[in-house]
Design a protein around this motif. Structure first.
Motif, PDB file in Angstrom:
ATOM      1  N   CYS A  64       0.907  -0.990  -0.234  1.00 23.34           N
ATOM      2  CA  CYS A  64       0.031  -0.101  -0.026  1.00 23.34           C
ATOM      3  C   CYS A  64       0.941   1.394  -0.045  1.00 23.34           C
ATOM      4  CB  CYS A  64      -0.950   0.052   1.290  1.00 23.34           C
ATOM      5  SG  CYS A  64      -2.122  -1.360   1.245  1.00 23.34           S
ATOM      6  N   PHE A  66       1.316   5.284   1.529  1.00 21.14           N
ATOM      7  CA  PHE A  66       0.818   6.017   2.468  1.00 21.14           C
ATOM      8  C   PHE A  66       1.440   7.188   2.061  1.00 21.14           C
ATOM      9  CE2 PHE A  66       2.124   8.189   6.357  1.00 21.14           C
ATOM     10  CZ  PHE A  66       0.997   8.108   7.301  1.00 21.14           C
ATOM     11  N   VAL A  71      -4.012   6.286   3.166  1.00 19.32           N
ATOM     12  CA  VAL A  71      -3.746   4.920   2.431  1.00 19.32           C
ATOM     13  C   VAL A  71      -4.241   4.599   1.315  1.00 19.32           C
ATOM     14  CG1 VAL A  71      -3.260   2.458   2.967  1.00 19.32           C
ATOM     15  CG2 VAL A  71      -2.961   4.294   4.921  1.00 19.32           C
ATOM     16  N   HIS A 201      -7.506   2.805   4.784  1.00 20.80           N
ATOM     17  CA  HIS A 201      -7.542   2.422   3.350  1.00 20.80           C
ATOM     18  C   HIS A 201      -8.487   3.145   2.523  1.00 20.80           C
ATOM     19  CE1 HIS A 201     -11.236   0.118   4.102  1.00 20.80           C
ATOM     20  NE2 HIS A 201     -10.675  -0.340   5.214  1.00 20.80           N
ATOM     21  N   CYS A 249      -4.343   7.865  10.914  1.00 20.00           N
ATOM     22  CA  CYS A 249      -3.259   6.678  10.756  1.00 20.00           C
ATOM     23  C   CYS A 249      -2.089   7.517  10.766  1.00 20.00           C
ATOM     24  CB  CYS A 249      -3.407   6.190   9.301  1.00 20.00           C
ATOM     25  SG  CYS A 249      -1.972   4.946   8.813  1.00 20.00           S
ATOM     26  N   ILE A 252       2.103   3.255   8.057  1.00 15.49           N
ATOM     27  CA  ILE A 252       1.815   1.918   7.749  1.00 15.49           C
ATOM     28  C   ILE A 252       3.156   1.114   7.900  1.00 15.49           C
ATOM     29  CG2 ILE A 252      -0.184   2.127   6.515  1.00 15.49           C
ATOM     30  CD1 ILE A 252       1.460   1.779   3.915  1.00 15.49           C
ATOM     31  N   GLU A 253       2.903  -0.184   8.279  1.00 19.13           N
ATOM     32  CA  GLU A 253       4.178  -0.914   8.430  1.00 19.13           C
ATOM     33  C   GLU A 253       4.855  -1.483   7.302  1.00 19.13           C
ATOM     34  OE1 GLU A 253       5.558  -1.070  11.299  1.00 19.13           O
ATOM     35  OE2 GLU A 253       3.896  -0.429  12.718  1.00 19.13           O
ATOM     36  N   ALA A 262      -3.051  -3.044   4.398  1.00 17.20           N
ATOM     37  CA  ALA A 262      -2.305  -2.169   5.164  1.00 17.20           C
ATOM     38  C   ALA A 262      -2.516  -2.400   6.861  1.00 17.20           C
ATOM     39  CB  ALA A 262      -3.305  -0.847   5.143  1.00 17.20           C
ATOM     40  N   THR A 263      -1.268  -2.525   7.463  1.00 25.96           N
ATOM     41  CA  THR A 263      -1.004  -2.742   8.844  1.00 25.96           C
ATOM     42  C   THR A 263      -0.627  -1.468   9.520  1.00 25.96           C
ATOM     43  OG1 THR A 263      -0.482  -4.993   8.536  1.00 25.96           O
ATOM     44  CG2 THR A 263       0.136  -3.772  10.527  1.00 25.96           C
ATOM     45  N   CYS A 264      -1.496  -0.938  10.148  1.00 26.95           N
ATOM     46  CA  CYS A 264      -1.459   0.611  10.483  1.00 26.95           C
ATOM     47  C   CYS A 264      -1.124   0.867  12.071  1.00 26.95           C
ATOM     48  CB  CYS A 264      -2.818   1.089  10.260  1.00 26.95           C
ATOM     49  SG  CYS A 264      -3.219   1.029   8.549  1.00 26.95           S
TER      50      CYS A 264
END
Length: 594
Positions: A64, A66, A71, A201, A249, A252-253, A262-264
């Motif tokens: 993704c 950022f 995102v 997202h 957010c 993101i990782e 998306a890991t936020c």
């Protein structure tokens, strides 16, 4: 692009012939879930997974984007989600009063398997929303249900679960996020959550966060956790969007896998939220979300096993290397296809056994989940007990064996498996997360042995054991399967001995539970899957005896069952030895010597 086709035939075998889903649905009052309806759903779901999700799976690996809190998901993800919503998939198993189609919960599990096999990262977005819906439906007041559930069920809004904080992972009692009351009955939340899957997202109009936080007068530890609904955009009394909330957010990782999901890091800055459930009892309510999510992660493990098997099988039938040890198989080629080599077959059969055995186990758990949701009286209570024991086994065992299955996906391809073109290395990376989230394997193992088995004085284990005894008796009357029944019966007796031995040690030192727990869970996993394979072997033998015109399908079941009992169930003995070894070899060495 890797090869994948939704396993419709095998799923129908498990539903119809193994577990009797037609009668199951009729008993629960789901007359509309007829065999024709189920097959129609499967046909459309397969098309979506194969033709829409699979082609954009590799796109997701690019990750993704950022940009200052915004995102953007990978190419094709948003369009696929719009198609998913327009086709009515999000509301398939939810109540009619909120815009759902009123079909049984278990049908969603079958659809989610295929979506995850085709595109793990994309499937996480709608997958997490299901737990959000269940939590609101179970614990929120009517006004919140009416304001939030229709859009969530429709799919135009999505949901998340916000637990983890920078200083606190599985130890939720350490959380610092605060919730202070407002004059209007809402709450003001401040804090930071990390590792929030689908936390931000561009797929939906709103994102509804289920958040744990502490009230001002909350006691310390897990007894002071409350649960809140906190939307990205505020919602007015008519259920419409009403301006941005204090939810943003932060980043993101950059991860090993599932890059399209998306890991936020999510910051709550005076964010308006609404208490659901009782004050300081949010963890109890949170387990509604987590149990749904844990079953879902077990499904992801199954999905990975199936996807890895299909990819490896298609390659093994085409790739030529060396001559077969027992003679030439492809005289018109310079070498034989690698499926004729014993070690390649070892890997393929391992994948196949885990995928098909896992599917039977998953659908058995889905059937139990239906009974817990829609059943009544004793049937509901028994299902609750069985599912309580099986959920940690399903989540942990299926995700652990998925690591092996996806590793074999790379290995069968050889050097080609290590490059991106074939999709096997992405599948392995995407699957690695599954043993970690919603409680690591170690956490699941402690839940199983400490809370479920020892905590119930063995009653939950006895409930599942009764099912095993019944199928052992049935298999014992089939001469060709008697040896399998005897082997599995011996393992069931061993499990009782292991349980009593560990319980006695734990009474003297609680560290013994932690020392034995993971091996105990894996032992249970091999036994429970053995139960599924024995049931499948009985049905396959019955069909062959009746003169089926699908002999190859049922013979394949018997061959795979033979492989499972000869090659995979014996692994339980190693776990038995380790579980009984005690804590000394783990805990004797001083910290300074590490």
């Amino acid at each position: 692009m890797r090869h994948y086709q939704a396993p419709q035939r095998d799923t129908l075998f498990v539903m119809k012939e193994l577990l009797g889903f037609e009668q199951h649905y009729q008993t629960l009052g789901f007359d509309e879930a007829s065999p024709d309806m189920v097959q129609a759903i499967f046909a459309e779901s397969a098309k979506f997974a194969e033709n829409v999700l699979l082609p954009i799976d590799a796109n997701g690996d690019a990750g993704c984007q950022f940009d200052e809190g915004v995102v953007t998901t990978p190419a094709g993800f948003k369009e696929a989600y719009q198609q998913y919503v327009e086709s009515g998939w999000p509301g398939m198993t939810h109540e009619l009063e909120f815009g759902g189609q009123g079909l049984p919960y278990s049908l969603a599990g079958m659809v989610s398997e295929w979506n995850s096999s085709a595109n793990h990262a994309w499937a996480m977005y709608p997958g997490l929303t299901q737990g959000c819906i269940e939590t609101i439906r179970e614990y929120a007041p009517e006004t919140l249900k009416n304001n939030y559930l229709p859009k969530l069920v429709e799919g135009t809004w999505t949901g998340t679960m916000c637990l983890t904080e920078p200083h606190c992972g599985s130890d939720l009692g350490m959380l610092k996020t605060k919730a202070e009351p407002n004059d209007d009955g809402s709450y003001r939340l401040n804090g930071t959550k990390i590792f929030i899957s689908a936390g931000e997202h561009d797929l939906s109009d709103n994102i509804v966060h289920i958040v744990i936080a502490r009230l001002p007068d909350a006691p310390a530890g897990t007894k002071g956790i409350s649960l809140f609904v906190v939307p990205k955009f505020n919602v007015d009394e008519e259920g419409e969007l009403a301006g941005r909330n204090g939810v943003h957010c932060g980043s993101i990782e950059h991860k090993m896998g599932i890059n399209g999901s998306a890991t936020c890091v999510i910051n709550f800055d005076d964010a308006k939220g609404y208490l659901i459930g009782e004050p300081n009892r949010g963890l109890n309510a949170m387990f509604t979300f987590m149990n749904v999510a844990r079953i879902g992660v077990g499904v992801e493990g199954l999905s990975a096993c199936e996807a890895a098997y299909q990819g490896a099988l298609s390659y093994a039938k085409e790739r030529t290397q060396f001559r077969a040890m027992d003679g030439v198989k492809n005289p018109n080629a310079a070498a034989d296809t690698i499926i004729h080599h014993p070690d390649v077959r070892r890997m393929l059969l391992t994948q196949k056994a885990f995928a098909e055995g896992g599917r039977a186990l998953v659908l058995h758990c889905m059937q139990l989940a239906d009974l817990t949701l829609y059943g009544q009286g004793e049937a509901k209570q028994v299902a609750d007990a069985k599912l309580a024991l099986l959920t940690p086994i399903l989540k942990a065992f299926m995700t652990e064996v998925a690591q092996e299955a996806t590793s074999y996906g790379i290995q069968v391809y050889g050097g080609h498996g290590f490059i991106k073109e074939w999709g096997m290395e992405q599948l392995a990376r995407d699957t690695r997360i599954c043993t970690l989230y919603e409680g690591t394997t170690g956490i699941q193992a402690l839940d199983l042995l400490g809370r479920k088995v020892l905590g119930s004085q063995g009653k939950l284990l006895e409930a599942v054991g009764q099912d095993l005894q019944q199928i052992l008796a049935e298999a014992g009357r089939v001469p060709s399967l008697a040896a399998y029944a005897q082997s599995l019966g011996g393992h069931l007796q061993e499990l009782q001995t292991i349980t009593k031995t560990v319980a006695a040690k734990a009474a003297a030192n609680p560290l013994e539970v932690g020392a034995a727990s993971v091996d105990y869970l894996m032992y249970c996993g091999y036994v429970v899957m053995g139960h599924m394979w024995l049931k499948m072997a009985i049905v396959a033998q019955q069909q062959l005896d009746a003169g089926t015109d699908e002999a190859d399908f049922y013979l394949a079941k018997l061959h795979t069952a033979a492989f499972y009992f000869a090659r995979l169930l014996p692994r339980a003995q190693t776990h038995k030895a380790a579980a009984l070894a005690g804590m000394d070899s783990l805990m004797a060495m001083p910290e300074s010597q590490f």
